[in-house]
Design an enzyme around this catalytic site. Structure first.
Site, PDB file in Angstrom:
ATOM      1  N   GLU A  25       0.736  -1.250   0.042  1.00 49.98           N
ATOM      2  CA  GLU A  25       0.014  -0.016  -0.129  1.00 49.98           C
ATOM      3  C   GLU A  25       0.874   1.209  -0.036  1.00 49.98           C
ATOM      4  O   GLU A  25       1.964   1.253   0.362  1.00 49.98           O
ATOM      5  CB  GLU A  25      -1.016  -0.039   1.112  1.00 49.98           C
ATOM      6  CG  GLU A  25      -0.282   0.272   2.602  1.00 49.98           C
ATOM      7  CD  GLU A  25      -1.125   0.854   3.656  1.00 49.98           C
ATOM      8  OE1 GLU A  25      -1.461   1.838   3.243  1.00 49.98           O
ATOM      9  OE2 GLU A  25      -1.196   0.335   4.747  1.00 49.98           O
ATOM     10  N   LYS A  86      -5.287  10.729   0.738  1.00 48.72           N
ATOM     11  CA  LYS A  86      -5.606   9.161   1.383  1.00 48.72           C
ATOM     12  C   LYS A  86      -6.759   8.545   0.748  1.00 48.72           C
ATOM     13  O   LYS A  86      -7.929   9.195   0.619  1.00 48.72           O
ATOM     14  CB  LYS A  86      -5.691   9.517   2.835  1.00 48.72           C
ATOM     15  CG  LYS A  86      -5.967   8.115   3.598  1.00 48.72           C
ATOM     16  CD  LYS A  86      -6.344   8.277   4.833  1.00 48.72           C
ATOM     17  CE  LYS A  86      -6.920   7.138   5.674  1.00 48.72           C
ATOM     18  NZ  LYS A  86      -7.067   7.299   7.070  1.00 48.72           N
ATOM     19  N   VAL A 106      -5.473   0.142   2.796  1.00 43.43           N
ATOM     20  CA  VAL A 106      -5.623  -1.001   2.937  1.00 43.43           C
ATOM     21  C   VAL A 106      -6.658  -1.515   2.287  1.00 43.43           C
ATOM     22  O   VAL A 106      -6.716  -2.364   1.126  1.00 43.43           O
ATOM     23  CB  VAL A 106      -5.682  -1.761   4.384  1.00 43.43           C
ATOM     24  CG1 VAL A 106      -6.055  -3.266   4.248  1.00 43.43           C
ATOM     25  CG2 VAL A 106      -4.421  -1.669   4.938  1.00 43.43           C
ATOM     26  N   ASP A 138     -17.247   5.259  13.732  1.00 47.72           N
ATOM     27  CA  ASP A 138     -15.831   5.101  13.008  1.00 47.72           C
ATOM     28  C   ASP A 138     -15.392   3.864  13.077  1.00 47.72           C
ATOM     29  O   ASP A 138     -14.756   3.373  13.941  1.00 47.72           O
ATOM     30  CB  ASP A 138     -14.892   6.190  13.742  1.00 47.72           C
ATOM     31  CG  ASP A 138     -13.605   6.552  12.702  1.00 47.72           C
ATOM     32  OD1 ASP A 138     -13.273   5.731  11.852  1.00 47.72           O
ATOM     33  OD2 ASP A 138     -12.802   7.182  13.281  1.00 47.72           O
ATOM     34  N   SER A 140     -13.080   1.369  10.123  1.00 46.55           N
ATOM     35  CA  SER A 140     -12.238   1.668   8.992  1.00 46.55           C
ATOM     36  C   SER A 140     -12.992   0.797   7.729  1.00 46.55           C
ATOM     37  O   SER A 140     -13.453  -0.277   8.148  1.00 46.55           O
ATOM     38  CB  SER A 140     -11.097   1.338   8.992  1.00 46.55           C
ATOM     39  OG  SER A 140     -10.269   1.191   7.891  1.00 46.55           O
ATOM     40  N   ALA A 141     -12.880   1.342   6.589  1.00 42.10           N
ATOM     41  CA  ALA A 141     -13.648   0.768   5.298  1.00 42.10           C
ATOM     42  C   ALA A 141     -12.847  -0.582   5.072  1.00 42.10           C
ATOM     43  O   ALA A 141     -13.079  -1.429   4.380  1.00 42.10           O
ATOM     44  CB  ALA A 141     -13.627   1.681   4.179  1.00 42.10           C
ATOM     45  N   ASP A 142     -11.417  -0.596   5.666  1.00 45.60           N
ATOM     46  CA  ASP A 142     -10.592  -1.736   5.487  1.00 45.60           C
ATOM     47  C   ASP A 142     -11.684  -3.137   5.875  1.00 45.60           C
ATOM     48  O   ASP A 142     -11.248  -4.157   5.394  1.00 45.60           O
ATOM     49  CB  ASP A 142      -9.353  -1.907   6.381  1.00 45.60           C
ATOM     50  CG  ASP A 142      -8.365  -0.624   6.055  1.00 45.60           C
ATOM     51  OD1 ASP A 142      -8.671   0.020   5.100  1.00 45.60           O
ATOM     52  OD2 ASP A 142      -7.623  -0.200   6.803  1.00 45.60           O
ATOM     53  N   LYS A 159      -3.366  -1.493  15.883  1.00 47.12           N
ATOM     54  CA  LYS A 159      -3.007  -0.823  16.862  1.00 47.12           C
ATOM     55  C   LYS A 159      -3.820  -0.722  17.895  1.00 47.12           C
ATOM     56  O   LYS A 159      -5.077  -0.658  17.838  1.00 47.12           O
ATOM     57  CB  LYS A 159      -2.791   0.535  16.398  1.00 47.12           C
ATOM     58  CG  LYS A 159      -1.415   0.568  15.623  1.00 47.12           C
ATOM     59  CD  LYS A 159      -0.841   2.054  15.594  1.00 47.12           C
ATOM     60  CE  LYS A 159       0.519   2.298  15.127  1.00 47.12           C
ATOM     61  NZ  LYS A 159       0.185   2.262  13.435  1.00 47.12           N
TER      62      LYS A 159
HETATM   63  N1  PSU Z   1      -2.683   1.637  10.708  1.00 48.72           N
HETATM   64  C1  PSU Z   1      -1.483   1.762  11.070  1.00 48.72           C
HETATM   65  N2  PSU Z   1      -0.645   2.273   9.802  1.00 48.72           N
HETATM   66  C2  PSU Z   1      -1.148   2.822   8.697  1.00 48.72           C
HETATM   67  C3  PSU Z   1      -2.775   2.750   8.658  1.00 48.72           C
HETATM   68  C4  PSU Z   1      -3.584   2.299   9.595  1.00 48.72           C
HETATM   69  O1  PSU Z   1      -0.772   1.427  11.747  1.00 48.72           O
HETATM   70  O2  PSU Z   1      -0.585   3.699   7.972  1.00 48.72           O
HETATM   71  C5  PSU Z   1      -3.359   3.361   7.232  1.00 48.72           C
HETATM   72  C6  PSU Z   1      -3.528   2.216   6.482  1.00 48.72           C
HETATM   73  O3  PSU Z   1      -3.494   2.713   5.018  1.00 48.72           O
HETATM   74  C7  PSU Z   1      -5.090   1.890   6.599  1.00 48.72           C
HETATM   75  C8  PSU Z   1      -5.745   3.226   6.814  1.00 48.72           C
HETATM   76  O4  PSU Z   1      -5.509   1.155   5.698  1.00 48.72           O
HETATM   77  O5  PSU Z   1      -4.767   3.780   7.702  1.00 48.72           O
HETATM   78  C9  PSU Z   1      -6.754   3.117   7.774  1.00 48.72           C
HETATM   79  O6  PSU Z   1      -7.466   4.324   7.772  1.00 48.72           O
HETATM   80  P1  PSU Z   1      -9.062   4.546   8.284  1.00 48.72           P
HETATM   81  O7  PSU Z   1      -9.027   4.356  10.013  1.00 48.72           O
HETATM   82  O8  PSU Z   1      -9.293   6.134   7.995  1.00 48.72           O
HETATM   83  O9  PSU Z   1      -9.958   3.813   7.311  1.00 48.72           O
HETATM   84 MN    MN Z   2     -12.397   6.230  10.016  1.00 48.00          MN
END
Ligand code: PSU
Ligand code: MN
Length: 302
Positions: A25, A86, A106, A138, A140-142, A159
């Protein structure tokens, strides 16, 4: 081949030769680490994958194309640009159609990897269910991407900025298996233990490849989380990282940080509060994931 895909010469050659390819990524480069460690790490990780017999394909959005494999100059551009967006699932069509510079999360990297026919993707940590999600929504879309897109994601867990228990519940609901490597415990990125177990421990690349192949042969589409703990000598003390995470979360709340800014804010604050020591851990775990991911790609290709 998909009209939006642009393969680097190295990745194009690997495709013609039927060699194993590992996706990487780019949000970790633009928003996850500071310059110059971001670009240095990206190059190092690519080399680790080559040395293990696979071909790296770092993915980003540039000039209206999904670039599968970046040149050294393109990595530098991404690592130094202040305007890289992003890009998660929601943002992909906008950034492509507006020909903007995009770093894929991701979720977006999984989408692009699947379009490019790449089965294995290496990162640091995946997104998840944030603490307090019952009021902030909140998530994540992941996680939704893992539910539907058939790519194996090698990571060091999630994390503790996230609610790890709820993240695992969410994955279970959506039928996403969480595999661990070398230990039963699901790792928590900076530390080897989260207090939760993964669903299945599969230590060798052959076992992991067999499991993933079986899932997809059954028509069970969707991703697999392959969680690989940070090597012991690079792990951070748990009480220190817990304390700092609490502080970063409080600051995000006080400063009203919301939406896609939350994760980058927390990552940057943790790095500042540990005076850069978290970055050393971060780099070490990504490098270790690259090795595990490359071996998995080789096994899946056999
Ligand atoms: N967690 C980490 N390092 C990162 C990310 C998440 O420890 O760099 C990044 C990854 O690209 C992950 C994104 O897909 O943040 C998730 O962001 P969000 O929570 O806004 O979906
Ligand atoms: Mn988010």
């Amino acid at each position: 081949m998909h009209a939006f895909l642009l393969f680097s010469p190295e990745v194009a050659a690997a495709r013609s030769a039927g060699r194993p390819i590992v996706a990487l990524e780019s949000t970790i480069i633009s928003h996850g680490m500071p310059y110059p460690q971001n670009v240095q790490t990206a190059r190092k990780v690519e080399q680790i994958i080559r040395d293990a017999g696979a071909v790296p394909a770092t993915i980003a959005i540039m000039d209206g194309k999904i670039c599968i494999g970046l040149s050294s100059e393109q990595l530098e551009t991404l690592g130094t640009a202040s305007d890289a967006i992003k890009v998660s699932r929601r943002d992909l069509a906008y950034v492509l159609s507006q020909r903007l510079l995009g770093a894929t999360t991701v979720a977006a990297t999984m989408i692009c990897a699947q379009l490019a026919g790449i089965d294995v993707f290496v990162t640091g940590g995946i997104g998840g269910v944030h603490r307090g999600a019952e009021t902030s929504f909140d998530i994540s879309a992941d996680l939704q991407e893992l539910a539907q897109t058939s790519v194996a994601v090698v990571c060091a867990g999630v994390k503790s900025i996230l609610d790890i228990g709820l993240t695992l519940e969410y994955l279970e609901t959506h039928g996403v298996p969480v595999v661990s490597v070398g230990q039963p415990g699901f790792p928590a990125f900076f530390t080897r233990e989260s207090g939760f177990n993964a669903d299945f421990q599969l230590d060798s690349a052959e076992q992991q490849a067999n499991f993933i192949r079986t899932k997809w042969q059954l028509g069970l589409n969707g991703g697999v989380v392959v969680s690989n703990p940070v090597p012991q000598q690079f792990a951070m003390p748990k009480d220190e990282i817990d304390r700092i995470t609490e502080q970063a979360l409080q600051e995000a709340d006080q400063q009203g940080v919301t939406g896609k800014k939350v994760t980058p804010f927390l990552l940057a604050r943790i790095k500042e509060l540990t005076e850069g020591r978290s970055l050393v851990t971060n780099i070490a775990l990504v490098e270790h994931n690259a090795l595990v991911g490359a071996r998995l790609a080789v096994a899946l290709n056999a």
